[in-house]
Design a protein around this motif. Structure first.
Motif, PDB file in Angstrom:
ATOM      1  N   ASP A 193       6.694  -5.827   3.774  1.00 32.64           N
ATOM      2  CA  ASP A 193       6.974  -4.497   4.306  1.00 32.64           C
ATOM      3  C   ASP A 193       5.946  -4.200   5.388  1.00 32.64           C
ATOM      4  N   ASP A 194       6.098  -3.042   6.031  1.00 34.44           N
ATOM      5  CA  ASP A 194       5.186  -2.712   7.124  1.00 34.44           C
ATOM      6  C   ASP A 194       4.844  -1.231   7.127  1.00 34.44           C
ATOM      7  N   SER A 232       2.490  -6.428   5.387  1.00 38.36           N
ATOM      8  CA  SER A 232       1.931  -6.980   4.159  1.00 38.36           C
ATOM      9  C   SER A 232       2.970  -7.811   3.435  1.00 38.36           C
ATOM     10  N   SER A 233       2.473  -8.719   2.628  1.00 39.15           N
ATOM     11  CA  SER A 233       3.284  -9.480   1.675  1.00 39.15           C
ATOM     12  C   SER A 233       2.548  -9.374   0.350  1.00 39.15           C
ATOM     13  N   PHE A 234       3.070  -8.551  -0.572  1.00 38.80           N
ATOM     14  CA  PHE A 234       2.280  -8.131  -1.723  1.00 38.80           C
ATOM     15  C   PHE A 234       3.143  -8.118  -2.977  1.00 38.80           C
ATOM     16  N   ASP A 235       2.557  -8.569  -4.091  1.00 46.01           N
ATOM     17  CA  ASP A 235       3.227  -8.578  -5.395  1.00 46.01           C
ATOM     18  C   ASP A 235       2.692  -7.408  -6.208  1.00 46.01           C
ATOM     19  N   VAL A 249       4.741   4.728   6.217  1.00 46.76           N
ATOM     20  CA  VAL A 249       4.342   3.647   5.316  1.00 46.76           C
ATOM     21  C   VAL A 249       5.553   3.209   4.522  1.00 46.76           C
ATOM     22  N   GLY A 250       5.876   1.925   4.597  1.00 45.35           N
ATOM     23  CA  GLY A 250       7.019   1.393   3.874  1.00 45.35           C
ATOM     24  C   GLY A 250       6.823   1.423   2.376  1.00 45.35           C
ATOM     25  N   GLU A 251       7.941   1.376   1.654  1.00 49.44           N
ATOM     26  CA  GLU A 251       7.900   1.469   0.194  1.00 49.44           C
ATOM     27  C   GLU A 251       7.095   0.336  -0.438  1.00 49.44           C
TER      28      GLU A 251
END
Length: 672
Positions: A343-344, A327-330, A375-377
């Protein structure tokens, strides 16, 4: 193969049930004439495994089968048999019969209610000026399904109306809980379609979990289901309001787009390998674990994608599953902080269960599974914001059953701070649970069971250990070192005219944590060891068609052993229904009493007690029975009473009211 008249009625009953609601069919079967030198007793006909002899008529060159209801579309094996007096059975013909789908079918159903009530009396101590004396409630549930050749259309709606907006968010009289319209083409090579309205994503994985939103969905798949594709666009936020966008949100900060593609490349054995790819991108106000929440208006979002491999072996006794997602998330607001971070997450699962290729090991059924999920942070998905991040989980589970006994056992190990940051506290959780359920086969006509009913026994033991290194106490501000044990026993009994059950549970917490000080100030004080006792008893008694009684009692005592604080709760009640005139004049009465005692070990704290009483009574006169197109109508009179007595007098109150109203209801359907 066909048997003679002993199974005739059963076969015909099964046939008529399976054919209900479809157009009638007439089938012609041509066969050679029976042997002329033998005495013919009867001719029998079987189609698709059903004995259809009662529906045949002899013709010059065979038989004509006329069914009140037709067979489902498909190809069936048909046999015509001749039974002779000497016991010989001759097959006159064996052929295949193809039934085409009917050109058009339509099914629909509607269920609706409307209720209006007026407050006609009330107590003098309660201020009802802010509450409308009149209230109207309604509900509508409808669905339709139409097929015309390869064209399939359907629609459904569930709507709720409340003039006082009770429990409605946002505040509006109407709520649209579920609705959808769809159209699809279903041919020999596959199907494709579109739906608008309520959309539920079928996947339960790292990207999607319980994802239900309003939107649009397009899908297509081949006939063998080895290629399935779908794309969707939905609102990011959940809503039931009729005032919000019904199909596609206009605001970009409330839009989510995504898609899924599943391919099974091995045509001879599709389950041997299935590859699924998924993508989702969206923005919204909803937050998840680890978000930096600034205010209610902040917008969060990003995109996530994943790939999944599934492989099934040993006649479905072995399932191998693996998923990788990124993911690429704000997560701190689109206009604030760091922007989108990458993260992944990943997961694997191995599951074995009893079947043709694996032994049963002395039980009827069993299943063993092992899985790991990391699950990544900073991993997030707009369609699964409830997934906790920065967590590594290992799980082992076993299920087995034999006769009326079933067993569930599970072990789990969880740990956060998976990247071992020096400035972050590490919490480890270890869990083990064992659940047993036993339903013996008993004779209710003899012995003890005729008096107490058919039993089901339950028991469980769960233990959870939470631990954090002592060196991390200043990083988290708390000291975590405790073990929680849960024990429970229960029994439920059912009989023809009553059922009852009793259960007891004990939860003990052994807290070994120490106080935490910072700059000579205690910032964490341990609660210490605790015990929680929970006991419940419930009974349902229906001695005749007119009367039903359902009393309950629940008692709970929670005690903090170190400071001798004790909190006790007692809840008792009874719910009853009585028919003065069956299906005409009915009465519902219930009463509940709750007592809450708080006793403190410190004499400087004042003990408190609160008593709550609530009661409801409703008389219903079923004035008109619903029939065909005529709606039904009920008149009702109901009263409500409530009282609270508290050692703090300011919290005492007593109120009552009486309401008079009527309900209209109608249900209808059409099939075929």
């Amino acid at each position: 193969m066909l048997v003679k008249t002993g199974r005739l009625l059963t076969s015909c009953g099964l046939l008529l049930c399976s054919l209900q609601g479809h157009a009638s069919e007439t089938i012609q079967l041509v066969f050679q004439q029976p042997l002329q030198d033998k005495t013919l007793e009867s001719i029998a006909v079987e189609i698709g495994g059903y004995d259809v002899t009662p529906f045949i008529e002899r013709t010059e060159d065979g038989v004509s089968v006329s069914l009140d209801s037709g067979l489902e579309a498909g190809t069936y094996q048909a046999y015509v048999l001749a039974f002779y007096s000497d016991g010989e059975i001759q097959t006159l013909t064996e052929s295949q019969v193809t039934i085409l789908a009917p050109s058009s079918t339509t099914e629909w159903s509607v269920n609706s209610t409307l209720s209006t009530q007026v407050r006609v009396a009330e107590d003098d101590n309660t201020d009802y000026r802010s509450v409308d004396h009149r209230q109207t409630n309604g509900a509508l549930s409808a669905d339709s399904d139409h097929r015309d050749g390869s064209l399939h259309t359907s629609a459904r709606v569930q709507a709720v109306y409340d003039s006082l907006h009770q429990g409605h968010s946002p505040d509006s009289e109407w709520q649209l809980a579920d609705y959808q319209a769809s159209i699809a083409h279903e041919g020999e090579s596959g199907s494709a379609g579109m739906s608008v309205g309520s959309y539920t994503h079928p996947n339960e994985d790292l990207l999607f979990s319980g994802y239900q939103r309003r939107g649009v969905n397009l899908y297509a798949n081949n006939d063998e289901q080895t290629l399935k594709a779908s794309v969707f666009g939905t609102a990011s936020e959940t809503t039931n309001s009729t005032e919000d966008d019904l199909f596609w949100p206009e605001k970009q900060n409330n839009q989510t787009l995504g898609g899924t593609l599943a391919v099974s490349p091995l045509a001879d054995d599709p389950e041997r390998l299935t590859l699924t790819t998924s993508y989702v991108d969206g923005k919204g106000r909803s937050t998840g674990s680890g978000f930096t929440v600034l205010d209610d208006e902040s917008i969060y979002g990003g995109h996530s994608w994943g790939i999944t491999l599934d492989s099934i072996w040993l006649n479905r006794s072995l399932w191998l599953h693996w998923q990788k997602a990124q993911s690429s998330f704000d997560s701190d607001g689109l206009d604030y902080g760091d922007g989108a971070l990458d993260d992944d997450a990943d997961k694997w699962l191995v599951q074995l269960n009893s079947g043709p290729d694996l032994p049963a090991f002395g039980v009827d059924q069993w299943q063993l599974s092992a899985q790991r999920q990391r699950v990544g942070e900073r991993f997030y998905s707009i369609a699964n914001l409830g997934l906790p991040g920065d967590l590594d989980t290992h799980q082992l589970a076993l299920y087995a059953s034999k006769g009326g006994l079933s067993l569930n056992a599970e072990g789990q190990h969880q740990q956060n701070n998976i990247e071992d940051h020096a400035d972050r506290a590490t919490l480890t959780v270890r869990y083990f649970g064992l659940d047993l359920n036993y339903t013996p086969s008993v004779d209710l006509e003899s012995g003890l069971w005729r008096h107490i009913g058919s039993p089901t026994y339950t028991a469980y033991y769960h233990v959870t250990r939470n631990n954090q290194p002592r060196s991390d106490v200043l990083l988290s501000g708390v000291d975590v070192d405790n073990t929680q044990h849960e024990y429970s026993l229960g029994a439920n009994f059912s009989h023809q005219t009553w059922s009852w059950g009793v259960s007891y549970a004990l939860v003990k917490t052994d807290d070994r944590s120490d106080p935490v000080e910072q700059n000579a100030v205690e910032i964490y004080t341990p609660v210490g060891d605790t015990e929680n006792h929970l006991t419940s008893l419930q009974l349902s008694w229906f001695p005749n068609e007119r009367l039903t009684l359902s009393p309950t009692i629940q008692w709970n005592r929670y005690k903090e052993l170190e400071n001798d604080n004790e909190y006790t709760t007692l809840n008792t009640g009874i719910d009853s229904q009585y028919a003065f005139i069956p299906n005409k004049l009915l009465m519902n009465v219930n009463y509940f009493y709750g007592r809450y005692d708080n006793q403190y070990g410190d004499p400087n704290n004042l003990d408190t007690r609160q008593d709550n009483h609530t009661g409801n009574l409703q008389l219903t006169w079923k004035a008109v029975e619903a029939k065909d197109l005529r709606p039904g109508m009920d008149w009702f009179l109901k009263g409500n009473y409530g009282r609270q007595d508290d050692t703090i007098d300011a919290n005492d109150y007593e109120s009552w009211q009486v309401r008079l109203g009527f309900s209209l209801y109608w249900a209808g359907n059409n099939e075929g």
